[in-house]
Design an enzyme around this catalytic site. Structure first.
Site, PDB file in Angstrom:
ATOM      1  N   ASP A 100      -5.873  -2.938  -2.777  1.00  0.00           N
ATOM      2  CA  ASP A 100      -4.781  -3.457  -1.573  1.00  0.00           C
ATOM      3  C   ASP A 100      -4.377  -4.142  -0.784  1.00  0.00           C
ATOM      4  OD1 ASP A 100      -3.372  -1.897   1.161  1.00  0.00           O
ATOM      5  OD2 ASP A 100      -4.941   0.169   0.000  1.00  0.00           O
ATOM      6  N   SER A 131       0.607  -1.377  -0.003  1.00  0.00           N
ATOM      7  CA  SER A 131      -0.071  -0.040  -0.043  1.00  0.00           C
ATOM      8  C   SER A 131       0.906   1.126  -0.299  1.00  0.00           C
ATOM      9  CB  SER A 131      -0.680  -0.145   1.231  1.00  0.00           C
ATOM     10  OG  SER A 131      -2.219   1.294   1.071  1.00  0.00           O
TER      11      SER A 131
END
Lengths: 353, 316
Positions: free
Chosen positions: A227, A108
């Site tokens: 993500d 991320s």
């Protein structure tokens, strides 16, 4: 003017006129203040203790070696959205100290920062980029899109994230990065963690930071990616896959115990954070050293607190630096000692004195 | 002059006379207290400046009263009292550089950096050339790891206090931590020129020269501390000669160190390394075990030597 005892011989008359009595009083205060100041600015004694000298001695030996003759050092940058900008502060301290970093893995926001660092972008630039972070960075978010997201279930696009990464590092592929790098995303249809270590870096970074429920999944080789923080918050295995033997993980988890989300997005963030924390319990055990900047109270959308997060990264890493160096040295001892029987461990320079 | 304004003027003059007298008497008190302070009679200053007496002072006298009282408590080691009076002083005179500097320095000394930092920042906001403020910020930034910012504050401090060898030394050390060795060397040489009697600066300089790979120069700098038998300098010399592969000289350096500190763990470590180099694992292991035992438990040296002793044992 006020007398300025602390300035000793440098108390200059600044503005206004002193009458003779006040001047006399000021001079007297100056006198005693000079004594006080002398007491405060004690002459520092440099550290020539056995620990300090041995640490510097072994450190010079370690960093003068090619990576083939010492353990490979991996840096892991956790997920954490705005909180994860603290990694920039951590990187600043590691670089300042000449800490060897042979591989980087991130998830991320950790992937964004890690990719830029692995591509050779200076930490100063990372600092500038993070300082200018706002909610629209990396997305097409605006008021209209947000209303669409809420009312019409229309997910946002993370195209901007890819565009931004490309503007910073160009169209580099993983095998072109000066420092080996890997990042993690998740296949939203299978729940698998997808490890990126080849192909186009910008696309991989976009997938890794593609917050589910907010951004459309990134379509990549028949997979739909979101993500990586959902499945691999602290990507230790990704660093291991790059050959890292000693792993330092910078972790920016949320303190979800104290958070009381009141919005849909806040709830979503809370769920991801809790899931990430549960998953990361085991991952933490597999790193050799952890640095945890105290940024748990910074929310995903609090981009105004980025400078605070980065500063906390600097402070936490600075505090952890000496123990981290010692940990790495103890881990590396056998590799170092193997050469001591045959050749002098001469080291030209480097490391903190 | 009409009657009314004349009466008013008279009343004002009449009121001013006792005020002036009170100010004069306050000044006399302050002068006396300052004299006592300069003579080290801190308890007398404290006794005379109890809260009742302090309240009789006005304006500048009151300000100096707070400074004297806070400083006297500081001198007698009653730091909490000192802190209280500086805090009240700062509340009454919020833009007073002296009180701000004293309160900030006290908090800084106590390690309360989060409280000290805003006060130092306020100082440099009031006076951008305030050396005490910049020095405080330089030290705090250095301790926290913000070395770039720390350098800037040291430079600002030295603009005002260019003759302060101790600050040049601190600045040199800070530059060394930032691995800006060339500038660090310059700063330390300046410190040494200002305070040639300070051996610690020579030790700092030697560390910086060694970090730059200029080992011979570093060893030359160490010559005097070595001659005077400082264990730290003797330790560094033995280790650096070992690093350079100058075995015989290193051995001689260890002998010198052992004569000053017979069970010095670094001396034992260097002996072990020389034995390892000669392929004598058993002897190396023996020295490493002794080094581990001679170091404080769980110290870095103890852990390194114990781990190496175990490794040497496995190699035999």
């Amino acid at each position: 003017m006020k007398s300025s005892p602390l300035y000793g011989r440098n108390c200059p008359p600044q503005g206004g006129q002193l009458d003779s009595r006040r001047l006399a009083a000021s001079r007297m205060v100056c006198l005693f203040a000079a004594c006080l100041l002398a007491a405060q600015a004690a002459w520092a004694a440099p550290d020539y203790s056995p620990d300090a000298l041995l640490r510097a001695h072994l450190w010079r030996d370690l960093i003068s070696r090619p990576v083939s003759r010492r353990p490979k050092v991996g840096l892991v940058l956790s997920a954490g959205s705005t909180r994860a900008t603290a990694h920039v502060g951590v990187l600043q301290i590691l670089e300042q100290a000449g800490f060897p970093i042979d591989a980087v893995a991130g998830t991320s926001m950790g992937a964004v920062i890690g990719a830029m660092y692995a591509a050779g972008r200076p930490v100063k630039r990372l600092w500038e980029v993070a300082a200018n972070l706002n909610l629209a960075s990396g997305s097409n978010m605006n008021s209209f899109r947000l209303i669409e997201l809420m009312l019409a279930d229309k997910l946002l696009s993370s195209d901007n994230a890819e565009r931004f990464t490309r503007s910073e590092i160009g169209g580099l592929r993983f095998d072109q990065l000066p420092i080996p790098f890997a990042c993690v995303a998740m296949d939203i249809y299978t729940g698998e963690a997808i490890l990126f270590h080849e192909g186009d870096v910008a696309t991989a970074v976009r997938a890794s930071m593609n917050l589910p429920g907010v951004f459309k999944p990134v379509e990549y080789r028949q997979r739909y990616l979101v993500d990586g923080g959902v499945v691999d918050y602290i990507p230790i295995d990704a660093a291991r896959s790059l050959g890292a033997e000693w792993v330092l993980a910078s972790i920016t988890e949320s303190d979800y115990h104290s958070a009381r989300p009141t919005s849909v997005l806040g709830m979503l963030e809370q769920v991801i954070d809790i899931r990430g924390a549960v998953l990361s319990r085991e991952q933490r055990q597999r790193a050799q050293f952890l640095i945890e900047p105290p940024v748990g109270d910074i929310g995903i959308y609090e981009t105004g607190r980025v400078p605070e997060a980065m500063a906390k990264g600097v402070i936490a890493a600075n505090k952890a630096l000496k123990p981290a160096m010692e940990n790495l040295l103890l881990f590396s001892l056998e590799a170092l000692a193997r050469d001591w029987g045959t050749a002098p461990a001469a080291a030209p320079s480097g490391g903190r004195p | 002059m009409s009657r009314v304004p004349a009466a008013l003027l008279g009343a004002l003059l009449a009121a001013a006379v006792p005020a002036r007298a009170q100010w004069n008497s306050g000044l006399e008190t302050i002068k006396l207290l300052q004299k006592q302070f300069n003579q080290g009679r801190y308890n007398e200053v404290i006794a005379q400046l109890d809260s009742a007496s302090l309240l009789k002072l006005r304006d500048e006298n009151l300000r100096v009263g707070y400074v004297l009282l806070g400083a006297s408590y500081e001198k007698t080691g009653q730091l909490d009292q000192s802190l209280s009076f500086y805090q009240v002083g700062v509340r009454l005179f919020p833009r007073d550089k002296d009180l701000l500097a004293r309160l900030a320095a006290l908090l800084h000394q106590a390690g309360l950096e989060e409280q000290a930092q805003p006060l130092f920042e306020k100082l440099v906001l009031i006076d951008p050339h305030n050396a005490q403020g910049h020095l405080g910020l330089a030290q705090i930034d250095r301790a926290l790891g913000f070395l770039d910012r720390s350098s800037v504050h040291y430079e600002k401090t030295l603009e005002t206090w260019p003759e302060r060898g101790d600050i040049w030394q601190e600045y040199g050390e800070e530059l060394g931590e930032a691995r800006d060795y060339r500038t660090a060397e310059l700063a330390l040489r300046r410190a040494l020129a200002l305070a040639p009697e300070k051996t610690d600066i020579i030790l700092d300089l030697a560390l910086v020269l060694r970090a730059m790979g200029r080992t011979d120069e570093a060893l030359t700098e160490l010559a005097e501390p070595v001659r005077s038998g400082r264990p730290g300098a003797l330790r560094a010399r033995a280790l650096w000669l070992l690093e350079e592969g100058r075995g015989e000289e290193s051995k001689a350096a260890v002998e010198a160190l052992s004569s000053v500190a017979p069970k010095d763990p670094v001396a034992l470590y260097v002996r072990a390394r020389l034995e390892l180099k000669a392929g004598r694992l058993a002897q190396a292991q023996g020295f490493l075990r002794q080094a581990a035992a001679a170091s404080p438990e769980a110290s870095f040296t103890a852990r390194v030597c114990a781990a190496l002793a175990a490794w040497a044992g496995r190699q035999r």
